[in-house]
Motif scaffolding. Sequence first.
Motif, mmCIF file in Angstrom:
data_model
loop_
_atom_site.group_PDB
_atom_site.id
_atom_site.type_symbol
_atom_site.label_atom_id
_atom_site.label_comp_id
_atom_site.label_asym_id
_atom_site.label_seq_id
_atom_site.Cartn_x
_atom_site.Cartn_y
_atom_site.Cartn_z
ATOM 1 N N LEU A 82 -16.454 -3.823 -6.212
ATOM 2 C CA LEU A 82 -15.857 -4.891 -5.557
ATOM 3 C C LEU A 82 -15.798 -4.950 -4.184
ATOM 4 O O LEU A 82 -16.185 -5.850 -3.480
ATOM 5 C CB LEU A 82 -14.456 -4.874 -6.167
ATOM 6 C CG LEU A 82 -14.045 -5.217 -7.462
ATOM 7 C CD1 LEU A 82 -12.621 -5.108 -7.614
ATOM 8 C CD2 LEU A 82 -14.667 -6.484 -7.949
ATOM 9 N N VAL A 83 -15.841 -3.793 -3.782
ATOM 10 C CA VAL A 83 -16.205 -3.390 -2.035
ATOM 11 C C VAL A 83 -17.042 -2.159 -2.047
ATOM 12 O O VAL A 83 -16.645 -1.165 -2.261
ATOM 13 C CB VAL A 83 -15.107 -3.051 -1.184
ATOM 14 C CG1 VAL A 83 -15.260 -2.592 0.064
ATOM 15 C CG2 VAL A 83 -13.802 -4.171 -1.381
ATOM 16 N N PRO A 84 -18.479 -2.558 -1.950
ATOM 17 C CA PRO A 84 -19.459 -1.456 -1.897
ATOM 18 C C PRO A 84 -19.212 -0.513 -0.765
ATOM 19 O O PRO A 84 -18.834 -1.135 0.577
ATOM 20 C CB PRO A 84 -20.674 -2.159 -1.893
ATOM 21 C CG PRO A 84 -20.374 -3.291 -1.199
ATOM 22 C CD PRO A 84 -19.001 -3.876 -1.667
ATOM 23 N N PRO A 85 -19.672 0.655 -0.666
ATOM 24 C CA PRO A 85 -19.458 1.459 0.604
ATOM 25 C C PRO A 85 -20.742 0.934 1.501
ATOM 26 O O PRO A 85 -21.724 0.507 1.077
ATOM 27 C CB PRO A 85 -20.041 2.939 -0.424
ATOM 28 C CG PRO A 85 -20.697 2.693 -1.293
ATOM 29 C CD PRO A 85 -20.239 1.334 -1.954
ATOM 30 N N ASP A 86 -20.337 1.289 2.709
ATOM 31 C CA ASP A 86 -21.381 1.002 3.761
ATOM 32 C C ASP A 86 -22.205 2.210 4.398
ATOM 33 O O ASP A 86 -23.016 2.258 5.240
ATOM 34 C CB ASP A 86 -20.726 0.343 4.969
ATOM 35 C CG ASP A 86 -19.375 1.034 5.436
ATOM 36 O OD1 ASP A 86 -19.335 2.331 5.274
ATOM 37 O OD2 ASP A 86 -18.925 0.491 6.503
ATOM 38 N N GLY A 87 -21.796 3.430 3.820
ATOM 39 C CA GLY A 87 -22.675 4.825 4.342
ATOM 40 C C GLY A 87 -21.554 5.269 5.367
ATOM 41 O O GLY A 87 -22.023 6.341 5.808
ATOM 42 N N SER A 88 -20.521 4.536 6.014
ATOM 43 C CA SER A 88 -19.904 5.339 7.142
ATOM 44 C C SER A 88 -18.913 6.448 6.727
ATOM 45 O O SER A 88 -18.429 6.872 7.461
ATOM 46 C CB SER A 88 -19.172 4.159 7.952
ATOM 47 O OG SER A 88 -17.973 3.627 7.249
ATOM 48 N N GLY A 89 -18.553 6.181 5.325
ATOM 49 C CA GLY A 89 -17.521 7.376 4.777
ATOM 50 C C GLY A 89 -16.056 6.939 5.009
ATOM 51 O O GLY A 89 -15.253 7.357 4.598
ATOM 52 N N THR A 90 -16.055 5.274 5.123
ATOM 53 C CA THR A 90 -14.542 4.877 5.200
ATOM 54 C C THR A 90 -14.167 5.070 3.796
ATOM 55 O O THR A 90 -14.600 4.502 2.984
ATOM 56 C CB THR A 90 -14.842 3.293 5.687
ATOM 57 O OG1 THR A 90 -15.257 3.250 7.022
ATOM 58 C CG2 THR A 90 -13.600 2.649 5.633
ATOM 59 N N LEU A 91 -12.731 5.379 3.642
ATOM 60 C CA LEU A 91 -11.915 5.145 2.880
ATOM 61 C C LEU A 91 -10.721 4.548 2.770
ATOM 62 O O LEU A 91 -10.335 4.324 3.725
ATOM 63 C CB LEU A 91 -11.608 6.911 2.323
ATOM 64 C CG LEU A 91 -12.997 7.811 1.967
ATOM 65 C CD1 LEU A 91 -12.678 9.320 1.780
ATOM 66 C CD2 LEU A 91 -13.988 7.223 0.785
ATOM 67 N N THR A 92 -10.179 4.303 1.633
ATOM 68 C CA THR A 92 -8.847 3.812 1.953
ATOM 69 C C THR A 92 -7.967 4.867 1.982
ATOM 70 O O THR A 92 -7.852 5.622 1.121
ATOM 71 C CB THR A 92 -8.502 2.950 0.436
ATOM 72 O OG1 THR A 92 -9.376 1.953 0.347
ATOM 73 C CG2 THR A 92 -7.199 2.183 0.540
ATOM 74 N N ASP A 93 -6.880 4.412 3.055
ATOM 75 C CA ASP A 93 -5.744 5.341 3.402
ATOM 76 C C ASP A 93 -4.769 5.095 2.118
ATOM 77 O O ASP A 93 -4.303 4.217 1.648
ATOM 78 C CB ASP A 93 -5.053 4.655 4.888
ATOM 79 C CG ASP A 93 -3.867 5.795 5.024
ATOM 80 O OD1 ASP A 93 -2.788 5.403 4.612
ATOM 81 O OD2 ASP A 93 -4.044 6.893 5.512
ATOM 82 N N PRO A 94 -4.563 6.235 1.588
ATOM 83 C CA PRO A 94 -3.619 6.488 0.419
ATOM 84 C C PRO A 94 -2.067 5.692 0.621
ATOM 85 O O PRO A 94 -1.622 5.065 -0.177
ATOM 86 C CB PRO A 94 -3.546 8.039 -0.150
ATOM 87 C CG PRO A 94 -4.662 8.832 1.020
ATOM 88 C CD PRO A 94 -4.843 7.900 1.897
ATOM 89 N N ALA A 95 -1.643 5.862 1.955
ATOM 90 C CA ALA A 95 -0.242 5.424 2.343
ATOM 91 C C ALA A 95 -0.245 3.943 2.269
ATOM 92 O O ALA A 95 0.507 3.277 1.782
ATOM 93 C CB ALA A 95 0.307 5.904 3.635
ATOM 94 N N ARG A 96 -1.517 3.375 3.002
ATOM 95 C CA ARG A 96 -1.675 1.966 2.803
ATOM 96 C C ARG A 96 -1.788 1.328 1.626
ATOM 97 O O ARG A 96 -1.479 0.160 1.032
ATOM 98 C CB ARG A 96 -2.836 1.537 3.806
ATOM 99 C CG ARG A 96 -2.517 1.672 5.369
ATOM 100 C CD ARG A 96 -3.739 1.170 6.133
ATOM 101 N NE ARG A 96 -3.247 1.129 7.609
ATOM 102 C CZ ARG A 96 -3.305 0.410 8.467
ATOM 103 N NH1 ARG A 96 -3.614 -1.042 7.977
ATOM 104 N NH2 ARG A 96 -3.123 0.540 9.704
ATOM 105 N N LEU A 97 -2.676 2.130 0.693
ATOM 106 C CA LEU A 97 -2.847 1.648 -0.583
ATOM 107 C C LEU A 97 -1.409 1.711 -1.522
ATOM 108 O O LEU A 97 -1.246 0.684 -2.200
ATOM 109 C CB LEU A 97 -3.833 2.687 -1.457
ATOM 110 C CG LEU A 97 -4.095 2.419 -2.788
ATOM 111 C CD1 LEU A 97 -4.710 1.009 -2.989
ATOM 112 C CD2 LEU A 97 -5.160 3.554 -3.681
#
Length: 150
Positions: free
Chosen positions: A118-133
């Motif tokens: 749904l949101v593909p990785p871009d190679g930067s290593g960006t992950l969703t912050d668990p607290a925001r999730l």
Amino acid sequence: MAGPKTAVEWLASVAPDPEACRWEWERNPLGVALLPAGRAWDVLILPGGLGYPTLDVLTRILARPGPVLVDITDSRTGFLVPPGTAARWVGTGIRTAGAGSWVVVPHPVRSAGGVRWLVPPDGSGTLTDPARLELAMHEAAAGLARGGGD
């Protein structure tokens, strides 16, 4: 110094044999590879009914959330979060994949099988912050409770 990684390189870097992983993506008709969680990311797996509304909330509050997977039936949505999150996560109805787990991961550009981005990785290593999730899940669940009284 090497430049930024592509999404393929970033995902394949966690595989026991990154070259074999890339080969599998190219040759497998489903375009998927089995990758270990817990190295570069963990996955929090939400039921589909909560996953999409949670992603909607996240995309309102973040410029770009981390990568998000969904299965072919839209019944499960997986958010890539920092490694170690799965071991600490406590949440009813939320499955986790962390160290010791393996995840079916589609090619980041062309998925053809039962799992897609749904949101593909871009190679930067960006992950969703668990607290925001977690906050987004609470807001989404509250919205479902208000509107979903059928």
